[in-house]
Design an enzyme around this catalytic site. Structure first.
Site, PDB file in Angstrom:
ATOM      1  N   LYS A  80       0.980  -1.226  -0.173  1.00 28.72           N
ATOM      2  CA  LYS A  80      -0.072  -0.017   0.076  1.00 28.72           C
ATOM      3  C   LYS A  80       0.891   1.418   0.068  1.00 28.72           C
ATOM      4  O   LYS A  80       1.716   1.303   0.643  1.00 28.72           O
ATOM      5  CB  LYS A  80      -1.006  -0.013   1.094  1.00 28.72           C
ATOM      6  CG  LYS A  80      -1.974   0.920   1.346  1.00 28.72           C
ATOM      7  CD  LYS A  80      -2.691   0.873   2.653  1.00 28.72           C
ATOM      8  CE  LYS A  80      -3.860   1.959   2.784  1.00 28.72           C
ATOM      9  NZ  LYS A  80      -4.826   1.894   3.718  1.00 28.72           N
ATOM     10  N   SER A 155      -9.908   2.166   2.731  1.00 27.39           N
ATOM     11  CA  SER A 155      -8.797   2.620   1.938  1.00 27.39           C
ATOM     12  C   SER A 155      -7.915   1.760   1.195  1.00 27.39           C
ATOM     13  O   SER A 155      -7.103   2.262   0.252  1.00 27.39           O
ATOM     14  CB  SER A 155      -8.190   3.933   2.773  1.00 27.39           C
ATOM     15  OG  SER A 155      -7.286   3.212   3.711  1.00 27.39           O
ATOM     16  N   SER A 179      -9.914  -0.461   7.208  1.00 25.80           N
ATOM     17  CA  SER A 179      -9.438  -0.565   5.720  1.00 25.80           C
ATOM     18  C   SER A 179      -8.828  -1.553   5.187  1.00 25.80           C
ATOM     19  O   SER A 179      -8.102  -1.524   4.104  1.00 25.80           O
ATOM     20  CB  SER A 179      -8.428   0.950   5.817  1.00 25.80           C
ATOM     21  OG  SER A 179      -8.936   2.063   5.520  1.00 25.80           O
TER      22      SER A 179
HETATM   23  N1  GLN Z   1     -13.084   4.486   6.197  1.00 25.62           N
HETATM   24  C1  GLN Z   1     -12.544   5.089   7.483  1.00 25.62           C
HETATM   25  C2  GLN Z   1     -11.994   6.379   7.372  1.00 25.62           C
HETATM   26  O1  GLN Z   1     -12.309   6.931   6.374  1.00 25.62           O
HETATM   27  C3  GLN Z   1     -11.285   4.136   8.058  1.00 25.62           C
HETATM   28  C4  GLN Z   1     -10.455   4.354   6.876  1.00 25.62           C
HETATM   29  C5  GLN Z   1      -9.146   3.523   7.493  1.00 25.62           C
HETATM   30  O2  GLN Z   1      -9.208   2.559   8.056  1.00 25.62           O
HETATM   31  N2  GLN Z   1      -7.907   3.970   7.270  1.00 25.62           N
HETATM   32  O3  GLN Z   1     -11.506   7.031   8.024  1.00 25.62           O
END
Ligand code: GLN
Length: 489
Positions: A80, A155, A179
């Site tokens: 990532k 994400s 995420s």
């Molecule tokens: N969707 C959540 C956010 O927007 C979690 C994102 C994540 O785990 N990095 O913060």
């Protein structure tokens, strides 16, 4: 050789050890798939054939000499783009870092390289890991390999799409509020978020430091266990890294599940979950009962407060973490400005996207002198209550199960106009991060429009080996994790 795209990490290690394939051939197989399929998926944001093949050649030498060979030597994976990688661009999905080449490796990157793994490239993601659909990336959205008109989740959407399309056997991800688990669910993969502090955050670009945790994404629980073995462990460069005895996360994989107690939180099975997700999760629970487990209802009374508490705490920490991006030391700098203040403000105005700005505004607001007690302090108290609910629940069960995501992968644009709708995508995953607990998602069937459904397993603190055991036994009895999108064959 093309059969190798569906192989497990153990099968790949066997093929390498018995010289059926070399690390260079394996890397080439995946690089060629990336070249063909990535233009329609947008999962990779950076590849560098020469760098990858140079690593593969070193792995081949090690395999030939038989020195320093691990269970992962010569196996390709991708990172990532939140993990700093020396010599490779690390963009975090943002214009702010679109030209940033890290001078050092993140601990996770270093450990996987030390284990002999070969880097295929860097994976697209929501900007600074803020999002649930990969639509906030500066590099454009990632497409779900099961249906190119749908999101892969976020994400870590690039990681999920790349594995689902078999562009890489495995990938790294990070999970601040879901995420790793939510994109794994939406793309039909297995992903694991470890207990907070088990994997070092060093070199992982910070979003919300008290919630961020790195973990593996792959096709199966067994693959995740192998990867977790390589990345877990104390690191003095991360002040929240935990000093614990080394564990072999594969040690319990083969334990039968007879007597296992599965807790089903009432709050996860109420309204909000789509009926197709419910059907697949219920079928998975029936399979677990067949494997000898029993289910018991548990309560997580404060879980309804997890999304609001998270959207105070995570933006608060993000607003502080992202203050380092000022156009001075590295990253984007506005081309025109009259004085220093204008240089800061224009660099930030032009370098960050809309969702990141929204989080910074919320964060600075809830931390401001007049509102700190009303929002930030209150959210911290709720966080404590959420963790206490889990302590009580785990008195009655070994693991907790439920859906990972309330729906299957949605269409592009379906939720991007309404941030609250988007934030609710993580309703089942966020409480785990607030409590610091480990969680997994594994594929358990298909729902509407033949899109994958994910089953979530939440473990007790440091219960990774147990979760992996529970997931692996299910994967021995079912084949959902072996399916791949027809169009990617
Ligand atoms: N969707 C959540 C956010 O927007 C979690 C994102 C994540 O785990 N990095 O913060």
């Amino acid at each position: 050789m093309s059969g190798l795209i569906n192989s497990s990490l153990r099968e790949l290690a066997d093929a390498l050890a018995t010289k059926k394939v070399s690390a260079v051939e394996l890397a080439t197989l995946f690089l060629n798939r990336i070249e063909t399929l990535n233009p329609s998926l947008n999962a990779f944001v950076t590849t560098d054939r020469e760098k990858t093949l140079a690593q593969a050649r070193i792995a081949d030498e090690q395999l030939k000499a038989g020195t320093g060979v691990t269970a992962l030597t010569g196996i390709p994976l991708a990172h990532k783009d939140i993990f700093c990688t020396r010599g490779w661009r690390t963009s975090c999905g943002s214009k702010m870092l679109a030209n940033f080449v890290s001078p050092y490796d993140a601990n996770v990157v270093e450990k996987l390289a030390d284990a002999g793994m070969v880097t295929l490239g860097k994976l697209n993601m929501d900007e600074f890991a803020m999002g649930s659909s990969n639509e906030t990336s500066y590099f454009g959205p990632v497409r779900n390999p099961w249906d190119l008109s749908r999101v892969p989740g976020g994400s870590s959407g690039g990681s999920a799409a790349a594995i689902a399309a078999r562009l890489t056997p495995a990938a790294t991800g990070t999970d601040t509020g879901g995420s790793i688990r939510q994109p794994a669910a939406l793309c039909g993969l297995t992903g694991l978020k470890p207990t907070y502090g088990v994997v070092s955050r060093y070199g992982m670009i910070a979003f919300a430091s008290s919630l961020d945790q790195a973990g593996p994404m792959a096709k199966s629980a067994e693959d995740c266990a192998l990867l977790l073995n390589a990345i877990a462990g104390f690191d003095a460069r991360d002040s929240t890294s935990l000093e614990r005895p080394r564990e072999d996360y594969r040690r319990d994989l083969e334990k039968p599940l007879a007597g296992l107690k599965i807790g089903l939180p009432q709050e996860f099975f109420g309204e909000g979950m789509d009926s197709d997700v419910r059907t697949a999760v219920d079928a998975a629970l029936a399979e677990y009962r067949k494997l000898g487990a029993t289910t018991v209802e548990v309560q997580l009374p404060n879980s309804g407060l997890s999304v609001p508490a998270y959207y105070v705490i995570a933006p608060a920490e993000a607003s502080s973490n992202l203050s380092r991006f000022d156009g001075v030391r590295y990253g984007y700098r506005a081309p025109e400005y009259n004085d220093l203040t204008e240089m800061y403000s224009r660099s930030r105005a032009q370098g960050f996207g809309a969702e990141v700005k929204r989080r910074i505004l919320i964060g600075t607001y809830v931390l401001s002198h007049g509102y700190y007690d009303a929002y930030y302090l209150k959210a911290q108290k709720i966080r404590r209550l959420i963790a206490a609910d889990f302590v009580d629940a785990f008195k009655q069960c070994d693991v907790i199960m439920g859906p990972t995501s309330p729906s299957v992968a949605f269409a592009f644009g379906a939720k991007s106009a309404d941030p609250v709708q988007m934030y609710l995508s993580d309703i089942y995953t966020i409480s785990t991060n607030l409590a610091g607990l480990p969680g997994m998602s594994l594929p358990c069937g298909f729902g509407a429009n033949s899109m994958p459904v994910g089953l979530q397993i939440i473990g007790n603190w440091f219960g990774e080996a147990k979760m992996l055991n529970v997931a692996h036994q299910y994967q021995k009895a079912t084949d959902w994790h072996k399916r791949m999108p027809e169009a990617m064959k």
